[in-house]
Design a protein around this motif. Structure first.
Motif, PDB file in Angstrom:
ATOM      1  N   THR A 124       0.811  -1.230   0.000  1.00  0.00           N
ATOM      2  CA  THR A 124       0.000   0.000   0.000  1.00  0.00           C
ATOM      3  C   THR A 124       0.837   1.268   0.000  1.00  0.00           C
ATOM      4  OG1 THR A 124      -0.122  -0.004   2.421  1.00  0.00           O
ATOM      5  CG2 THR A 124      -1.867  -1.164   1.223  1.00  0.00           C
ATOM      6  N   GLY A 125       2.154   1.142  -0.059  1.00  0.00           N
ATOM      7  CA  GLY A 125       3.012   2.322  -0.041  1.00  0.00           C
ATOM      8  C   GLY A 125       4.460   1.920  -0.123  1.00  0.00           C
ATOM      9  N   GLY A 126       5.323   2.805   0.338  1.00  0.00           N
ATOM     10  CA  GLY A 126       6.729   2.480   0.297  1.00  0.00           C
ATOM     11  C   GLY A 126       7.598   3.615   0.786  1.00  0.00           C
ATOM     12  N   MET A 127       8.915   3.366   0.782  1.00  0.00           N
ATOM     13  CA  MET A 127       9.903   4.330   1.239  1.00  0.00           C
ATOM     14  C   MET A 127      10.667   4.873   0.035  1.00  0.00           C
ATOM     15  SD  MET A 127       9.672   4.200   4.640  1.00  0.00           S
ATOM     16  CE  MET A 127      11.190   4.956   5.180  1.00  0.00           C
ATOM     17  N   LEU A 128      10.894   6.183   0.029  1.00  0.00           N
ATOM     18  CA  LEU A 128      11.670   6.832  -1.017  1.00  0.00           C
ATOM     19  C   LEU A 128      12.839   7.568  -0.383  1.00  0.00           C
ATOM     20  CD1 LEU A 128       8.373   7.337  -1.767  1.00  0.00           C
ATOM     21  CD2 LEU A 128       9.438   8.201  -3.864  1.00  0.00           C
ATOM     22  N   TRP A 129      13.880   7.782  -1.192  1.00  0.00           N
ATOM     23  CA  TRP A 129      15.003   8.616  -0.780  1.00  0.00           C
ATOM     24  C   TRP A 129      14.949   9.906  -1.581  1.00  0.00           C
ATOM     25  CZ3 TRP A 129      18.373   9.088   2.999  1.00  0.00           C
ATOM     26  CH2 TRP A 129      19.446   9.954   2.828  1.00  0.00           C
ATOM     27  N   GLU A 130      14.945  11.035  -0.880  1.00  0.00           N
ATOM     28  CA  GLU A 130      14.954  12.333  -1.555  1.00  0.00           C
ATOM     29  C   GLU A 130      16.358  12.913  -1.447  1.00  0.00           C
ATOM     30  OE1 GLU A 130      13.453  16.148  -0.060  1.00  0.00           O
ATOM     31  OE2 GLU A 130      11.799  15.866  -1.490  1.00  0.00           O
ATOM     32  N   ARG A 131      17.027  13.028  -2.604  1.00  0.00           N
ATOM     33  CA  ARG A 131      18.424  13.469  -2.609  1.00  0.00           C
ATOM     34  C   ARG A 131      18.574  14.927  -2.197  1.00  0.00           C
ATOM     35  NH1 ARG A 131      18.417  10.073  -7.111  1.00  0.00           N
ATOM     36  NH2 ARG A 131      17.889  11.777  -8.508  1.00  0.00           N
ATOM     37  N   ARG A 132      17.599  15.753  -2.606  1.00  0.00           N
ATOM     38  CA  ARG A 132      17.746  17.197  -2.384  1.00  0.00           C
ATOM     39  C   ARG A 132      17.862  17.516  -0.897  1.00  0.00           C
ATOM     40  NH1 ARG A 132      13.862  20.890  -1.501  1.00  0.00           N
ATOM     41  NH2 ARG A 132      12.238  19.386  -2.074  1.00  0.00           N
ATOM     42  N   ARG A 133      17.020  16.903  -0.063  1.00  0.00           N
ATOM     43  CA  ARG A 133      17.044  17.181   1.372  1.00  0.00           C
ATOM     44  C   ARG A 133      17.799  16.140   2.178  1.00  0.00           C
ATOM     45  NH1 ARG A 133      10.857  18.358   3.008  1.00  0.00           N
ATOM     46  NH2 ARG A 133      10.474  16.732   1.470  1.00  0.00           N
ATOM     47  N   GLY A 134      18.169  15.031   1.523  1.00  0.00           N
ATOM     48  CA  GLY A 134      18.762  13.938   2.280  1.00  0.00           C
ATOM     49  C   GLY A 134      17.759  13.382   3.264  1.00  0.00           C
ATOM     50  N   ALA A 135      16.586  12.959   2.747  1.00  0.00           N
ATOM     51  CA  ALA A 135      15.491  12.554   3.629  1.00  0.00           C
ATOM     52  C   ALA A 135      14.837  11.276   3.121  1.00  0.00           C
ATOM     53  CB  ALA A 135      14.443  13.658   3.720  1.00  0.00           C
ATOM     54  N   LEU A 136      14.328  10.491   4.060  1.00  0.00           N
ATOM     55  CA  LEU A 136      13.472   9.353   3.740  1.00  0.00           C
ATOM     56  C   LEU A 136      12.026   9.824   3.729  1.00  0.00           C
ATOM     57  CD1 LEU A 136      15.075   6.595   5.998  1.00  0.00           C
ATOM     58  CD2 LEU A 136      14.988   6.552   3.501  1.00  0.00           C
ATOM     59  N   LEU A 137      11.272   9.377   2.736  1.00  0.00           N
ATOM     60  CA  LEU A 137       9.851   9.710   2.642  1.00  0.00           C
ATOM     61  C   LEU A 137       9.045   8.429   2.784  1.00  0.00           C
ATOM     62  CD1 LEU A 137       9.878  12.075  -0.509  1.00  0.00           C
ATOM     63  CD2 LEU A 137      10.378  12.657   1.869  1.00  0.00           C
ATOM     64  N   LEU A 138       7.986   8.479   3.564  1.00  0.00           N
ATOM     65  CA  LEU A 138       7.029   7.377   3.651  1.00  0.00           C
ATOM     66  C   LEU A 138       5.793   7.813   2.888  1.00  0.00           C
ATOM     67  CD1 LEU A 138       6.124   4.631   4.717  1.00  0.00           C
ATOM     68  CD2 LEU A 138       5.446   5.741   6.846  1.00  0.00           C
ATOM     69  N   ARG A 139       5.453   7.058   1.843  1.00  0.00           N
ATOM     70  CA  ARG A 139       4.374   7.486   0.940  1.00  0.00           C
ATOM     71  C   ARG A 139       3.380   6.346   0.780  1.00  0.00           C
ATOM     72  NH1 ARG A 139       6.537  10.560  -4.114  1.00  0.00           N
ATOM     73  NH2 ARG A 139       6.858  12.079  -2.450  1.00  0.00           N
ATOM     74  N   VAL A 140       2.084   6.724   0.730  1.00  0.00           N
ATOM     75  CA  VAL A 140       1.036   5.726   0.534  1.00  0.00           C
ATOM     76  C   VAL A 140       0.542   5.788  -0.902  1.00  0.00           C
ATOM     77  CG1 VAL A 140       0.309   5.674   2.941  1.00  0.00           C
ATOM     78  CG2 VAL A 140      -0.728   7.331   1.406  1.00  0.00           C
ATOM     79  N   LEU A 141       0.127   4.635  -1.410  1.00  0.00           N
ATOM     80  CA  LEU A 141      -0.388   4.499  -2.771  1.00  0.00           C
ATOM     81  C   LEU A 141      -1.852   4.080  -2.697  1.00  0.00           C
ATOM     82  CD1 LEU A 141       2.671   2.586  -4.287  1.00  0.00           C
ATOM     83  CD2 LEU A 141       2.110   5.012  -4.572  1.00  0.00           C
TER      84      LEU A 141
END
Length: 688
Positions: A65-82
């Motif tokens: 139902t979602g997943g983890m992303l890496w955002e290079r610009r901020r150096g952050a992990l994102l938790l996102r739902v689909l």
């Protein structure tokens, strides 16, 4: 990306050099310029394509139902739902180079349920899909491992568009935590009288976000927490010692209420037990009379009991503080011959205050000047009975001294079976000798080692002292009150809330409801709030309006407690109002608490609930800190502003109907009542 392999075969020189030599100089220059132009054009094109086509975000782990992303610009992990693509948590990563992105492949590429990546010589990150607690919830394990002892791991959870709850109690409690401020410090329970800027006596390693996300930190890792108002809260590991991992579980559910039902409600496990519910209908009257001697205390108790009977308040509990308990306990050891000569020191007779009951107060501290401590010192039993520092190279243990109520004291060693057995036996003996119905244990919070910057032994790391002591005290029976809670909400104990200032601030009256919601969310439903009007002195003592508004809130909480009786602070009408509130508490509130305590036993749901419990997707409900629900059916919306006789009231639960118990008027849920009237003698209460 891997560097491209160079071709091994070489093109013969004759195929190109002979023709080039035949060119004139102008042509050679033209070809050279053309080559340079083509090179620059290709470079600019590649850069433009990367800037326009390549996103700064990259999926690193996908679930159902979602997943983890890496955002290079901020150096952050994102938790996102689909499938909506909604970001429910942003975790800024500290302690590793933020600009360096993870590669397209990872070290766990063979396992679709994991993602691994290492920042060379700094830290390793491992993400994993974990078994969900419920079908509608998905969970991800996050494990950071430092590769050097000096690396401090730090994950900061953004407060932008997310309201956060749970975690630690603070001196001026907020709901949500977004408005709180605290520097990085050990995540352990504490005493506000010792450290006002520290964390309070009730905390759990559990944070709940309004987007339906939960963060649960594993219990066995050292943890620091910082709160930066309206920006983020950060989980950190201490640097400078052995490499300590940072591990937590991220779960996401459809909404905030579902998240707490699926994750937070199970913090205490399945084996929950109730304390003595008879205390719910018994107001507590703290003894405020003379304390110079046992005889004076006994006379003072009889005088207070007579006064309460005269005002038709003869049911409840008279509560003795620790000092009075110690003075009365001393008379229990007076020889019988001496007791006959000095009639005033005869043993306490609890029938003198009936039908009122008595509660006594103890703590795990003893003064270094006490005969008890000196005897243990003489007999070489210090380490067996009191927390001590162990010598590195032989020699005697040194007692770890700390302050308690202005005195230099030693603290009970709860890891010693002999010390715990002695302490519990002493508590039972005093309770029986003084005829006390309830025993209050103060000073259960805090880590005495960390307070003095000494690494604690493994068995007393974090809040294990509080947990071990709470488990031991639960064996005394369900008529026990403790001053702290950490992984102990399942035990049949009442929890005494911290003292509050006698004013209208968040350190006073405005902090009552946020504290109620915080305690109940973490599973501590059976708490004893601070006394009506507040226990700590303020600049404006003796405010009758403050006393009345405080009384109106406490009426709807588990236990009503008083330190200043109404006849000492206010006019006769406040005394009459106090009688009415006590009766309303017994007739209306206690049956509700008994009903929803059964739900807590079976499901773990909080008894005192925030507005978002019935409106889990309405952003308006996320920041309401001056209302609370009892179960699903009663809404209490008191006045917490000085001089006001009206307020705005949010009625949660679209599709529900709410009836004002004062006027019998009915209103729709999911609406706001503007400027709703509530005189000084009224508190707005609605029944669904």
């Amino acid at each position: 990306t891997m560097p491209l392999a160079r071709p091994t075969s070489q093109i013969p020189d004759a195929t190109w050099t002979s023709g080039f030599r035949e060119m004139t100089e102008p042509w050679k220059g033209a070809v050279g310029c053309l080559g340079v132009a083509v090179f620059f054009a290709m470079t600019i094109g590649i850069i433009s394509w990367q800037a326009l086509e390549q996103s700064s975000e990259e999926w690193v782990l996908r679930g159902h139902t979602g997943g983890m992303l890496w955002e290079r610009r901020r150096g952050a992990l994102l938790l996102r739902v689909l499938p909506a693509g909604r970001t429910v948590a942003v975790i800024a990563v500290g302690g590793v180079p933020a600009a360096e992105p993870p590669p397209p492949r990872d070290r766990c590429w063979h396992d679709g349920g994991q993602f691994c990546y290492a920042w060379e010589e700094d830290a390793e990150l491992r993400l994993s899909l974990e078994p969900p607690p419920a079908p509608a919830t998905e969970c991800y394990g996050v494990r950071w491992t430092p590769l050097r002892p000096d690396v401090m791991l730090k994950d900061c959870f953004s407060m932008a568009n997310v309201s956060w709850y749970g975690g630690a109690s603070i001196r001026a409690q907020r709901w949500p935590l977004n408005g709180a401020e605290s520097h990085a410090q050990p995540f352990v329970s504490g005493d506000f009288s010792k450290n006002p800027a520290g964390y309070g006596p009730v905390l759990e390693r559990y944070f709940l976000g309004s987007t339906g996300v939960t963060v649960t930190v594993v219990p066995d890792v050292p943890l620091f927490l910082s709160l930066e108002s309206n920006r983020h809260f950060c989980l950190e590991t201490p640097a400078g010692r052995a490499a300590v991992p940072l591990r937590y579980l991220l779960c996401v559910s459809p909404d905030v209420a579902a998240a707490h039902r699926h994750v937070g409600s199970q913090l205490a496990g399945q084996a929950r037990a109730l304390p003595d519910t008879a205390l719910l209908g018994s107001p507590i009257w703290r003894y405020y009379g003379p304390v110079g001697s046992a005889a004076k205390i006994k006379r003072g108790l009889r005088s207070l009991a007579k006064r309460l009977k005269r005002h038709h308040l003869q049911e409840g509990v008279l509560a003795l503080g620790e000092r009075c308990t110690a003075i009365l306990a001393a008379t229990d050891h007076v020889p019988s011959e001496r007791r006959k000569r000095h009639d005033s020191t005869r043993a306490w007779d609890p029938s003198l205050i009936k039908p009122l009951q008595l509660s006594i107060t103890l703590s795990p501290y003893t003064s270094i000047a006490s005969p008890l401590f000196l005897r243990s010192l003489r007999d070489g039993e210090v380490a067996n009975y009191w927390l001590s520092l162990q010598p590195r190279f032989g020699g005697c243990s040194v007692p770890l001294l700390t302050t308690w109520k202005g005195r230099l004291c030693a603290r009970l060693n709860v890891t010693s079976e002999a010390a715990l057995s002695w302490y519990l036996a002493r508590a039972r003996r005093l309770q029986q000798a003084l005829g006390a119905a309830y025993v209050v244990f103060e000073g259960a919070e805090g880590n005495a080692f960390l307070e003095q910057a000494v690494p604690p032994p493994a068995e007393l790391a974090g809040d294990r002292y509080t947990g071990v002591l709470a488990a031991a005290l639960a064996t005394l029976g369900n008529a026990t009150v403790i001053s702290a809670g950490a992984r102990s909400s399942h035990l049949p104990l009442f929890v005494q809330m911290s003292p509050l200032r006698s004013d209208w601030s968040h350190a006073g009256l405005k902090g009552v409801i946020p504290s109620v919601l915080h305690y109940s969310l973490l599973g501590y439903n059976f708490f004893i709030p601070d006394a009506v009007g507040g226990s700590l002195a303020s600049d404006t003592p003796g405010d009758p309006e403050l006393y009345v508004r405080w009384l109106q809130i406490v009426t709807f909480l588990p236990v009503m407690a008083f330190s200043t009786p109404p006849w000492l602070c206010c006019d006769a009408w406040v005394l009459n109002l106090t009688r009415q509130c006590i009766q309303r508490h017994r007739d209306f509130v206690v049956p509700l608490l008994i009903k929803y305590s059964e739900e807590w036993l079976s499901l773990g749901y909080p008894i005192f609930r925030p507005a978002w419990w019935l409106s889990p997707t309405d952003p308006t409900a996320f920041t309401i800190e001056d209302e609370f629900l009892i179960g699903d059916e009663v809404l209490v919306a008191p006045i917490t502003e000085k001089g006001q006789t009206w307020r705005d009231i949010y009625l949660p639960g679209e599709g529900h109907l709410w009836m004002d118990t004062n006027t019998a008027r009915v209103f729709d849920g999911g609406t706001i009542l503007r400027n709703y009237s509530a005189s000084l003698a009224e508190v707005p209460v609605f029944v669904k």
